[in-house]
Write a protein that holds these residues in place. Sequence first.
Motif: not given
Length: 152
Positions: A97-101, A106-108, A140-144
């Motif tokens: 999860i950290r590595d993917l974050n 730049g487009e998230n 996860t810090d996903l910005d849904k």
Amino acid sequence: MVPVYPAGVLETHGHVVVINDDSLREFGFDPLLDKVTVTAEASSLDLFMRELEKVEKYPYMCNEQMASKLKALLLKRRVSAMFGIDFREDKKIEKFIRDLNKNRNGENLWGWWNRSDTELWISTQVVEAMLMAEQDGFRTDLDKAALADRLI
């Protein structure tokens, strides 16, 4: 030292057959292919868990593969919980999860490697894995909201 690998790609062919009776079965094999391995299992759970292990051990770590490994670990965790099996790989899940974050561009979103140009199918794979992780209680810090317009 530089490793030298044989030319080409390893290709495997396989069939999974569920047999729920005592009938005789006959299988045909392509004589042009290399060796044949036949495996019989009393339960498909062992086979499923071995397949998850293969995903985990796949040697490459592009974003798509990290997402696949994350999904495999989450499935392994869920199955372990269902059968009362001790699962001690939460740290691996958190690292993926950290590595993917860290690899969001730049487009998230995500591309093949690190913060490369966006590949929507890879981004979809990563988001699916992150949503699975969230369902299982991981942060996860996903910005849904930001992702909803891009991936639907």
